[in-house]
Scaffold this motif. Structure first.
Motif, PDB file in Angstrom:
ATOM      1  N   ALA A  54       0.838  -1.199   0.000  1.00 59.70           N
ATOM      2  CA  ALA A  54       0.000   0.000   0.000  1.00 59.70           C
ATOM      3  C   ALA A  54       0.873   1.249   0.000  1.00 59.70           C
ATOM      4  O   ALA A  54       2.033   1.223   0.408  1.00 59.70           O
ATOM      5  N   SER A  56       0.320   5.465   0.997  1.00 65.46           N
ATOM      6  CA  SER A  56      -0.610   6.395   1.630  1.00 65.46           C
ATOM      7  C   SER A  56      -0.119   7.827   1.449  1.00 65.46           C
ATOM      8  O   SER A  56       1.052   8.120   1.675  1.00 65.46           O
ATOM      9  N   ILE A  69      -5.439   9.452   1.603  1.00 57.88           N
ATOM     10  CA  ILE A  69      -5.843   8.601   0.483  1.00 57.88           C
ATOM     11  C   ILE A  69      -4.881   7.417   0.463  1.00 57.88           C
ATOM     12  O   ILE A  69      -3.658   7.611   0.480  1.00 57.88           O
ATOM     13  N   THR A  70      -5.435   6.183   0.424  1.00 58.68           N
ATOM     14  CA  THR A  70      -4.597   4.985   0.482  1.00 58.68           C
ATOM     15  C   THR A  70      -5.036   3.950  -0.546  1.00 58.68           C
ATOM     16  O   THR A  70      -6.061   3.312  -0.366  1.00 58.68           O
ATOM     17  N   PRO A  71      -4.283   3.768  -1.630  1.00 61.92           N
ATOM     18  CA  PRO A  71      -4.516   2.629  -2.520  1.00 61.92           C
ATOM     19  C   PRO A  71      -3.693   1.425  -2.045  1.00 61.92           C
ATOM     20  O   PRO A  71      -2.585   1.587  -1.520  1.00 61.92           O
ATOM     21  N   GLN A  72      -4.244   0.227  -2.219  1.00 51.96           N
ATOM     22  CA  GLN A  72      -3.550  -1.005  -1.843  1.00 51.96           C
ATOM     23  C   GLN A  72      -3.799  -2.065  -2.896  1.00 51.96           C
ATOM     24  O   GLN A  72      -4.923  -2.222  -3.370  1.00 51.96           O
ATOM     25  N   TYR A  73      -2.748  -2.793  -3.248  1.00 56.46           N
ATOM     26  CA  TYR A  73      -2.852  -3.918  -4.171  1.00 56.46           C
ATOM     27  C   TYR A  73      -2.434  -5.181  -3.433  1.00 56.46           C
ATOM     28  O   TYR A  73      -1.353  -5.226  -2.837  1.00 56.46           O
ATOM     29  N   TRP A 104      -7.768  -5.460  -4.966  1.00 58.47           N
ATOM     30  CA  TRP A 104      -7.248  -4.123  -4.716  1.00 58.47           C
ATOM     31  C   TRP A 104      -8.292  -3.302  -3.973  1.00 58.47           C
ATOM     32  O   TRP A 104      -9.481  -3.640  -3.987  1.00 58.47           O
ATOM     33  N   ALA A 106      -9.077   1.038  -2.631  1.00 60.89           N
ATOM     34  CA  ALA A 106      -8.698   2.453  -2.535  1.00 60.89           C
ATOM     35  C   ALA A 106      -9.612   3.098  -1.503  1.00 60.89           C
ATOM     36  O   ALA A 106     -10.839   3.006  -1.620  1.00 60.89           O
ATOM     37  N   THR A 107      -9.025   3.719  -0.494  1.00 65.18           N
ATOM     38  CA  THR A 107      -9.816   4.352   0.568  1.00 65.18           C
ATOM     39  C   THR A 107      -9.394   5.803   0.747  1.00 65.18           C
ATOM     40  O   THR A 107      -8.265   6.183   0.440  1.00 65.18           O
ATOM     41  N   GLY A 138     -14.063   3.365   1.246  1.00 71.85           N
ATOM     42  CA  GLY A 138     -13.644   3.329  -0.143  1.00 71.85           C
ATOM     43  C   GLY A 138     -14.287   2.193  -0.904  1.00 71.85           C
ATOM     44  O   GLY A 138     -15.367   1.711  -0.557  1.00 71.85           O
ATOM     45  N   GLY A 140     -13.397  -1.545  -3.305  1.00 69.83           N
ATOM     46  CA  GLY A 140     -12.427  -2.595  -3.590  1.00 69.83           C
ATOM     47  C   GLY A 140     -12.965  -3.586  -4.605  1.00 69.83           C
ATOM     48  O   GLY A 140     -14.172  -3.806  -4.711  1.00 69.83           O
TER      49      GLY A 140
END
Length: 179
Positions: A54, A56, A69-73, A104, A106-107, A138, A140
């Protein structure tokens, strides 16, 4: 001999320790922060196991409040050994809502710092800390296992889902350079 006073505390007395209140080296308000989480692991997954990465981004509105804002894969999203054992031995598995695999997410949310302070570390090293609480919402991308191993695994796309996120952490700075 008369004791000298510095800010109300007597010096030259071995029984008196003087603690100095010191300003933070920098304030968080108005600053940008980018944080990399190279390995994010799911905790206490009964039916699924997720491992990912992730990134952030936080903009600190004030000293104690930031927008995040936090995207995670998830580079590994699989059924747990317990769920696979249920499928292979008794042809049962957990409810579909608890066995969804998250590819994935995104929050967006807020970061609050309700407590911060300092402490002395060894001789002459000043440590500054802050307790960080986060929360957000978010979207997912999810999938569900349709065909279990060992004869080849097949997954079905279950679409995008609403996700929530809560977290807590400790931000620590030792000396002038290490965070």
């Amino acid at each position: 001999e008369q004791q000298k006073l510095v800010a109300g505390a007597p010096l030259y007395n071995p029984n008196v320790a003087v603690h100095i209140v010191q300003k933070k080296q920098f304030v968080d308000g108005g600053k940008h922060e980018l944080t990399l989480y190279p390995a994010v692991a799911q905790v206490n997954g009964k039916f699924t196991q997720h491992y990912g990465t992730a990134l952030s981004y936080t903009y600190h509105l004030h000293e104690n409040l930031g927008l995040q804002i936090t995207p995670q894969y998830n580079w590994s999203a699989s059924e747990s050994a317990f769920n696979l054992e249920l499928v292979n031995k008794v042809r049962q598995q957990g409810q579909p809502a608890t066995t969804l695999l998250l590819n994935w997410v995104a929050t967006g949310g807020v970061e609050v710092t309700p407590l911060y302070g300092k402490f002395a570390f060894y001789q002459g090293i000043l440590g500054q800390f802050s307790l960080v609480l986060t929360g957000g919402a978010g979207i997912g991308q999810t999938q569900h296992m349709l065909k279990p191993p060992p004869n080849g695994v097949t997954y079905g796309d279950t679409g995008r889902r609403f996700v929530g996120q809560v977290g807590a952490g400790l931000r620590l700075q030792l000396g002038n350079r290490f965070t």
